[in-house]
Scaffold this active site. Structure first.
Site, PDB file in Angstrom:
ATOM      1  CE  LYS A   1      -3.072  -1.699   3.605  1.00 24.92           C
ATOM      2  NZ  LYS A   1      -2.672  -1.689   2.197  1.00 24.92           N
TER       3      LYS A   1
ATOM      4  N   GLY B   1       1.593  -1.638   7.804  1.00 28.30           N
ATOM      5  CA  GLY B   1       2.183  -1.801   9.136  1.00 28.30           C
ATOM      6  C   GLY B   1       2.210  -0.503   9.941  1.00 28.30           C
TER       7      GLY B   1
ATOM      8  CG  ASP C   1      -4.017   2.306   3.947  1.00 29.88           C
ATOM      9  OD1 ASP C   1      -4.935   2.682   3.182  1.00 29.88           O
ATOM     10  OD2 ASP C   1      -2.949   1.819   3.545  1.00 29.88           O
TER      11      ASP C   1
HETATM   12  O1  C5P Z   1      -2.554   8.790   3.417  1.00 28.36           O
HETATM   13  P1  C5P Z   1      -1.125   8.335   3.401  1.00 28.36           P
HETATM   14  O2  C5P Z   1      -0.221   9.287   4.143  1.00 28.36           O
HETATM   15  O3  C5P Z   1      -0.946   6.937   3.809  1.00 28.36           O
HETATM   16  O4  C5P Z   1      -0.693   8.403   1.859  1.00 28.36           O
HETATM   17  C1  C5P Z   1       0.653   8.366   1.445  1.00 28.36           C
HETATM   18  C2  C5P Z   1       0.747   8.980   0.054  1.00 28.36           C
HETATM   19  O5  C5P Z   1       0.101   8.130  -0.920  1.00 28.36           O
HETATM   20  C3  C5P Z   1       0.045  10.309  -0.090  1.00 28.36           C
HETATM   21  O6  C5P Z   1       0.904  11.372   0.244  1.00 28.36           O
HETATM   22  C4  C5P Z   1      -0.351  10.340  -1.555  1.00 28.36           C
HETATM   23  O7  C5P Z   1       0.763  10.729  -2.329  1.00 28.36           O
HETATM   24  C5  C5P Z   1      -0.617   8.889  -1.867  1.00 28.36           C
HETATM   25  N1  C5P Z   1      -2.056   8.536  -1.782  1.00 28.36           N
HETATM   26  C6  C5P Z   1      -2.925   8.973  -2.778  1.00 28.36           C
HETATM   27  N2  C5P Z   1      -4.255   8.643  -2.700  1.00 28.36           N
HETATM   28  C7  C5P Z   1      -4.731   7.889  -1.686  1.00 28.36           C
HETATM   29  C8  C5P Z   1      -3.854   7.441  -0.662  1.00 28.36           C
HETATM   30  C9  C5P Z   1      -2.526   7.780  -0.751  1.00 28.36           C
HETATM   31  O8  C5P Z   1      -2.515   9.652  -3.723  1.00 28.36           O
HETATM   32  N3  C5P Z   1      -6.016   7.567  -1.648  1.00 28.36           N
END
Ligand code: C5P
Length: 293
Positions: free
Chosen positions: A11, A102, A137
């Site tokens: 994406k 990915g 995501d």
């Molecule tokens: O949700 P995911 O594990 O993919 O997010 C990775 C990191 O990116 C989170 O630990 C956070 O630090 C940051 N993040 C964020 N706000 C979001 C998505 C991700 O701060 N909406």
């Protein structure tokens, strides 16, 4: 032996705005996700034992519980109280930690594929909440297509397919940590906010130039500050067409209506030793027959 295969599509974000930091440490987003035809492939096969075994084509890719595919399998088993095992062959084409979702897409494909392999009930709401636990995501990656994402990115509103584009991706060859980029984001870097409502309207109206002129990503500034090579890459790509960094980076994309122009930039980048892909926008794989098989 029963085999199930799933494609996990990359994406990009056509627009990404941060509305603010939340008490849970995440950030509230306003973003438009768009699927690409570039994909990993996952093949699931049943095992006689109850192990979750991941075999990948990329050296260094974790195959233990730190892999989101492993975690997706474990959560699904826990939710449905099954102890069935699986071997997952993971053929990776999407670069890792590149802003292309990915790992998230592999996790979503694992949820879809294992429901089929293990004969679990098809309960979209259960899969969506499992997906949201795995990563911000992952819910979008369950169905793909074009969606507005709010909250952490997990609250989705499906949009009509965006106009078709050829897409060239270029990657400067190092991984970027999403958490690090969000940490470095300064509140003053959020103004002016990107025009998310305008971009959504342009998509609804099939207005290509309205869409192209609203491409924006507030994570560019922190990523460019951390990694100036990403900004250099974007400047180079922008000379060829509307360009933007993917997610938290470091991949940069350029949109083309003309296949020859896309091929030209792709060949040019490869000729200069830069990792590059030529792909296309894709519609939801839930859309029934519209997606390439
Ligand atoms: O949700 P995911 O594990 O993919 O997010 C990775 C990191 O990116 C989170 O630990 C956070 O630090 C940051 N993040 C964020 N706000 C979001 C998505 C991700 O701060 N909406």
């Amino acid at each position: 032996m029963m085999l199930v295969a799933e494609k996990a599509y990359a994406k990009l974000n056509l627009i990404l705005d941060v509305a603010g930091k939340r008490p849970d440490g995440y950030h509230n987003l306003r973003t438009v996700f768009q699927s690409l035809t570039l994909h990993d492939t996952l093949v699931f096969s049943q095992r006689k034992d109850s192990r979750i075994v991941i075999a990948g084509n990329v050296p260094g890719l974790p195959t233990d519980s730190s892999n989101l595919v492993w975690r997706a399998a474990e959560r699904l088993r826990h939710t449905y109280g099954t102890q069935q095992g699986v071997t997952v062959e993971l053929v990776k084409n999407i670069p890792i930690a590149a802003g292309l979702g990915g790992g998230s897409s592999d996790a979503a494909a694992a949820l879809r594929g294992l429901v089929r392999l293990w004969g679990l009930p098809s309960e979209p709401d259960v899969l969506l909440s499992l997906a949201a636990e795995l990563g911000s995501d992952v819910p979008f990656c369950l169905a793909g297509g074009t969606s507005l994402g709010l909250g952490r990115g997990e609250l989705l509103e499906e949009l009509p397919p965006c106009p078709f584009y050829y897409v060239v991706l270029a990657n400067p060859g190092f991984p970027v940590s999403t958490a690090q980029v969000f940490q470095c984001l300064q509140p003053k870097e959020l103004a002016p906010h990107p025009d998310v409502a305008g971009l959504v309207r342009a998509i609804r109206e099939g207005d290509r130039s309205g869409m192209e002129e609203r491409l924006a990503n507030v994570l560019e500034r922190p990523t460019f500050r951390l990694f100036p090579a990403v900004e250099q890459l974007k400047i180079r790509m922008e000379a060829h067409g509307p360009s933007l960094m993917c997610g938290s980076g470091p991949t940069v994309f350029t949109l083309f209506s003309d296949a020859d122009k896309a091929n030209h930039l792709h060949a040019d980048l490869l000729g200069q030793g830069i990792d590059a892909w030529r792909t296309e926008t894709s519609v939801s794989h839930d859309a029934g027959g519209k997606q390439d098989a």
